[in-house]
Design a protein around this motif. Structure first.
Motif, PDB file in Angstrom:
ATOM      1  N   ALA A 352       0.812  -1.226   0.060  1.00 11.41           N
ATOM      2  CA  ALA A 352       0.148  -0.099   0.013  1.00 11.41           C
ATOM      3  C   ALA A 352       0.803   1.291   0.055  1.00 11.41           C
ATOM      4  O   ALA A 352       0.537   2.275  -0.772  1.00 11.41           O
ATOM      5  CB  ALA A 352      -0.863  -0.090   1.114  1.00 11.41           C
ATOM      6  N   LEU A 353       1.967   1.439   0.701  1.00  5.72           N
ATOM      7  CA  LEU A 353       2.700   2.285   0.919  1.00  5.72           C
ATOM      8  C   LEU A 353       3.512   2.691  -0.669  1.00  5.72           C
ATOM      9  O   LEU A 353       3.463   3.704  -1.109  1.00  5.72           O
ATOM     10  CB  LEU A 353       3.875   2.208   1.890  1.00  5.72           C
ATOM     11  N   PHE A 354       4.061   1.674  -1.220  1.00  7.98           N
ATOM     12  CA  PHE A 354       4.665   1.707  -2.354  1.00  7.98           C
ATOM     13  C   PHE A 354       3.563   2.017  -3.482  1.00  7.98           C
ATOM     14  O   PHE A 354       3.929   3.054  -4.412  1.00  7.98           O
ATOM     15  CB  PHE A 354       5.242   0.283  -2.824  1.00  7.98           C
ATOM     16  N   VAL A 355       2.493   1.767  -3.511  1.00  8.97           N
ATOM     17  CA  VAL A 355       1.564   2.047  -4.584  1.00  8.97           C
ATOM     18  C   VAL A 355       1.100   3.652  -4.326  1.00  8.97           C
ATOM     19  O   VAL A 355       1.071   4.282  -5.235  1.00  8.97           O
ATOM     20  CB  VAL A 355       0.223   1.145  -4.535  1.00  8.97           C
ATOM     21  N   THR A 356       1.016   4.039  -3.051  1.00  5.31           N
ATOM     22  CA  THR A 356       0.609   5.359  -2.767  1.00  5.31           C
ATOM     23  C   THR A 356       1.573   6.290  -3.185  1.00  5.31           C
ATOM     24  O   THR A 356       1.547   7.340  -3.913  1.00  5.31           O
ATOM     25  CB  THR A 356       0.394   5.545  -1.082  1.00  5.31           C
ATOM     26  N   LEU A 357       3.027   5.718  -2.964  1.00  6.30           N
ATOM     27  CA  LEU A 357       4.259   6.632  -3.384  1.00  6.30           C
ATOM     28  C   LEU A 357       4.281   6.830  -4.824  1.00  6.30           C
ATOM     29  O   LEU A 357       4.370   8.075  -5.319  1.00  6.30           O
ATOM     30  CB  LEU A 357       5.627   6.275  -2.855  1.00  6.30           C
ATOM     31  N   ILE A 358       3.954   6.003  -5.612  1.00  7.83           N
ATOM     32  CA  ILE A 358       3.884   5.753  -7.272  1.00  7.83           C
ATOM     33  C   ILE A 358       2.952   6.630  -7.739  1.00  7.83           C
ATOM     34  O   ILE A 358       3.128   7.370  -8.623  1.00  7.83           O
ATOM     35  CB  ILE A 358       4.038   4.288  -7.978  1.00  7.83           C
ATOM     36  N   ALA A 359       1.657   6.353  -7.138  1.00  3.18           N
ATOM     37  CA  ALA A 359       0.735   7.130  -7.508  1.00  3.18           C
ATOM     38  C   ALA A 359       0.823   8.698  -7.339  1.00  3.18           C
ATOM     39  O   ALA A 359       0.248   9.474  -8.036  1.00  3.18           O
ATOM     40  CB  ALA A 359      -0.598   6.720  -6.748  1.00  3.18           C
ATOM     41  N   LEU A 360       1.171   9.153  -6.192  1.00  6.02           N
ATOM     42  CA  LEU A 360       1.406  10.532  -5.845  1.00  6.02           C
ATOM     43  C   LEU A 360       2.555  11.189  -6.659  1.00  6.02           C
ATOM     44  O   LEU A 360       2.200  12.417  -7.178  1.00  6.02           O
ATOM     45  CB  LEU A 360       1.990  10.697  -4.223  1.00  6.02           C
ATOM     46  N   VAL A 398      -4.822   3.043  -5.710  1.00  8.70           N
ATOM     47  CA  VAL A 398      -4.468   4.123  -6.638  1.00  8.70           C
ATOM     48  C   VAL A 398      -5.502   5.316  -6.462  1.00  8.70           C
ATOM     49  O   VAL A 398      -5.199   6.601  -6.414  1.00  8.70           O
ATOM     50  CB  VAL A 398      -4.119   3.816  -8.023  1.00  8.70           C
ATOM     51  N   TYR A 399      -6.592   4.839  -6.633  1.00  7.77           N
ATOM     52  CA  TYR A 399      -7.781   5.555  -6.520  1.00  7.77           C
ATOM     53  C   TYR A 399      -7.992   6.378  -5.281  1.00  7.77           C
ATOM     54  O   TYR A 399      -8.095   7.851  -5.254  1.00  7.77           O
ATOM     55  CB  TYR A 399      -9.171   4.767  -6.758  1.00  7.77           C
ATOM     56  N   ILE A 400      -7.868   5.700  -4.088  1.00  6.14           N
ATOM     57  CA  ILE A 400      -7.732   6.619  -2.836  1.00  6.14           C
ATOM     58  C   ILE A 400      -6.722   7.525  -2.594  1.00  6.14           C
ATOM     59  O   ILE A 400      -6.903   8.797  -2.272  1.00  6.14           O
ATOM     60  CB  ILE A 400      -7.300   5.549  -1.758  1.00  6.14           C
ATOM     61  N   ALA A 401      -5.367   7.047  -3.198  1.00  7.97           N
ATOM     62  CA  ALA A 401      -4.041   7.921  -3.042  1.00  7.97           C
ATOM     63  C   ALA A 401      -4.461   9.320  -4.021  1.00  7.97           C
ATOM     64  O   ALA A 401      -3.997  10.321  -3.328  1.00  7.97           O
ATOM     65  CB  ALA A 401      -2.967   7.414  -3.486  1.00  7.97           C
ATOM     66  N   ILE A 402      -4.963   9.183  -4.906  1.00 14.50           N
ATOM     67  CA  ILE A 402      -4.951  10.422  -6.041  1.00 14.50           C
ATOM     68  C   ILE A 402      -6.320  11.163  -5.781  1.00 14.50           C
ATOM     69  O   ILE A 402      -6.227  12.582  -5.862  1.00 14.50           O
ATOM     70  CB  ILE A 402      -4.487   9.945  -7.428  1.00 14.50           C
ATOM     71  N   PHE A 403      -7.122  10.291  -5.414  1.00 12.59           N
ATOM     72  CA  PHE A 403      -8.640  11.109  -5.100  1.00 12.59           C
ATOM     73  C   PHE A 403      -8.663  12.048  -3.993  1.00 12.59           C
ATOM     74  O   PHE A 403      -9.389  12.985  -4.109  1.00 12.59           O
ATOM     75  CB  PHE A 403      -9.839  10.075  -5.106  1.00 12.59           C
ATOM     76  N   ILE A 404      -7.784  11.735  -2.953  1.00 13.99           N
ATOM     77  CA  ILE A 404      -7.836  12.703  -1.860  1.00 13.99           C
ATOM     78  C   ILE A 404      -6.721  13.575  -1.817  1.00 13.99           C
ATOM     79  O   ILE A 404      -6.683  14.474  -0.818  1.00 13.99           O
ATOM     80  CB  ILE A 404      -7.959  12.055  -0.445  1.00 13.99           C
ATOM     81  N   HIS A 405      -5.889  13.420  -2.787  1.00 15.74           N
ATOM     82  CA  HIS A 405      -4.630  14.156  -2.957  1.00 15.74           C
ATOM     83  C   HIS A 405      -4.521  15.499  -3.761  1.00 15.74           C
ATOM     84  O   HIS A 405      -5.314  15.377  -4.869  1.00 15.74           O
ATOM     85  CB  HIS A 405      -3.704  13.343  -3.228  1.00 15.74           C
TER      86      HIS A 405
END
Length: 460
Positions: A352-360, A398-405
């Motif tokens: 989850a951390l890796f996916v969040t970093l890549i997506a952001l 990916v959706y969560i990371a970029i949708f609230i960012h």
């Protein structure tokens, strides 16, 4: 400055696309290489705002077909699914709620009962956004409806400009996390996140998986805003003016009753879609048509069609096509093999951390939620397969990371549409001040809420 960036993006996109199209790459098919070249052209033009995203999207889709990257039924595949018709239905339902006066009635009634102080106004913007998400399946009309009421509160209570700006920001910032709770909370983005995973999720299934994360994101965002923005003066809401406006609406009109009945039917059918197997998109479209029928509907007018943005439909088609065409042409597999490690972390928290970093990282450059989803989700689904992750997990992460960012307004359309004194009253500076600390929530949410919850319900 903006014109210079657009011109650099225009020329640079063409140059990069030509280079990628002709340079020798190993391990990728000719169709995959053409797909990569055309996709990069569109992404660069989207990011640098060369032209309206709708025009860039049509160019991308046309080039996919003309260059033989994929057949037209794959490229324009969104139009053969109920997703696009859910979007059309959502805009029409939102128009009906606004035109009937039902939305304003709900907003006035809530304010009369629960809003008294500055703090309760801020909280109310989030609560109203969540409540209205049940009957208006798109955040923009919800936000503009709430802002029409906010303008009355600000004027009658003589709220200082500094505090009025914070309230306007609360309307549009609150529309982001509250849209995550229901599948129909944002009928433009949420269903597409599911569609990109290639898996079916019911309306209640989304609520089961995303309801708690969405509520947690709402509370965290609200808490951050209350912490950062303190009122400069005491606020006294003039409820008599709100009462007058509510009285002026009169008793529930026939149009409002018909809205309640049709939207109530939609909610019941959405909630039971796992039983009757009718997709939420067809339900939204049928309800919208019901709202236009004579006698039993009559809320929607011929002019209501103007509320359906064709350019948004083509942008969504293009964003989804990048993933679909990339899979067919082999681009996704090649990108994943080149840019990502050979094996994904088997630990869910690390994944989850890796996916969040890549997506952001991608979102910071591109800004567009849909464009980032179109690029990141297919690649990270491929990546997650090595760790045995179901495609739904990386897609929703990916959706969560970029949708609230967001840090700049262009990072999120919900924020961008409210920018300016004639909309939400806030400026770029206000968004940046809020967006920078908000980034911490982007990491807290998946690690503290999402992964533990998904482990409990068996998704992980």
């Amino acid at each position: 400055m903006t014109k210079h960036i657009s011109m650099i993006g225009f020329v640079g996109g063409i140059v990069i696309a030509l280079l990628v199209g002709v340079l020798p790459f190993s391990g990728i098919s000719p169709a995959g290489q053409r797909c990569l070249a055309v996709s990069l052209l569109a992404v660069i033009w989207w990011a640098t705002k060369v032209m309206h995203p709708g025009y860039t999207s049509v160019i991308l889709l046309t080039l996919y077909v003309l260059l033989g990257v994929a057949p037209a039924n794959v490229v324009f595949g969104l139009w053969t699914t109920p997703i696009i018709y859910m979007i059309i239905g959502a805009y029409l339902i939102a128009a009906a709620v606004n035109e009937s006066g039902l939305g304003k009635r709900i907003a006035y009634s809530y304010i009369l009962r629960y809003v008294n102080t500055y703090r309760s106004i801020i909280v109310g913007m989030y609560v109203l956004g969540l409540l209205l998400s049940f009957i208006i399946p798109h955040p923009w009309p919800r936000s503009f409806l709430i802002m029409s009421v906010v303008a009355i509160i600000v004027k009658s209570a003589k709220i200082p400009l500094k505090d009025a700006v914070n309230i306007g920001l609360a309307v549009f910032a609150g529309s982001v996390p509250t849209s995550m709770v229901l599948l129909t909370g944002d009928a433009t983005v949420n269903p597409v996140a599911v569609e990109m995973s290639g898996q079916a999720v019911s309306w209640l299934g989304w609520l089961w998986m995303m309801g708690l994360p969405g509520l947690a994101a709402t509370l965290l965002t609200l808490g951050l805003q209350l912490l950062l923005y303190k009122p400069s003066a005491e606020v006294h809401v003039n409820k008599e003016e709100i009462r007058k406006l509510l009285r002026d609406l009169g008793p529930l009109s026939g149009a409002e009753w018909r809205c309640i009945l049709w939207i109530g039917l939609a909610i019941v059918l959405w909630a039971t879609d796992s039983l009757h197997k009718i997709h939420c998109g067809w339900i939204a479209l049928v309800v919208a048509m019901g709202l236009a029928l004579p006698k039993v509907g009559g809320v929607l007018k011929p002019s209501s069609w103007r509320e359906v943005p064709i350019e948004t439909a083509f942008f969504l088609t293009a964003a989804l096509a990048i993933g679909r065409v990339g899979a067919v042409s082999g681009m996704n597999a090649w990108v994943a093999s080149v840019l990502l490690p050979s094996n994904a972390p088997s630990n869910a928290f690390l994944f989850a951390l890796f996916v969040t970093l890549i997506a952001l990282a991608i979102h910071m450059c591109l800004g567009s939620v849909m464009a980032v989803m179109g690029i990141a989700i297919p690649t990270l689904i491929q990546f997650g397969e090595s760790a045995g992750m179901t495609p739904l997990v990386p897609s929703l992460l990916v959706y969560i990371a970029i949708f609230i960012h967001y840090i700049l307004p262009f990072h999120h359309m919900n924020i961008l549409v409210g920018l300016g004194e004639k909309q939400g009253m806030y400026t770029d500076k206000d968004v940046i001040r809020f967006g920078i600390p908000l980034t911490a929530i982007v990491f807290i949410l998946p690690l503290a809420v999402v992964v533990p919850w998904w482990k409990i319900i068996g998704l992980l």
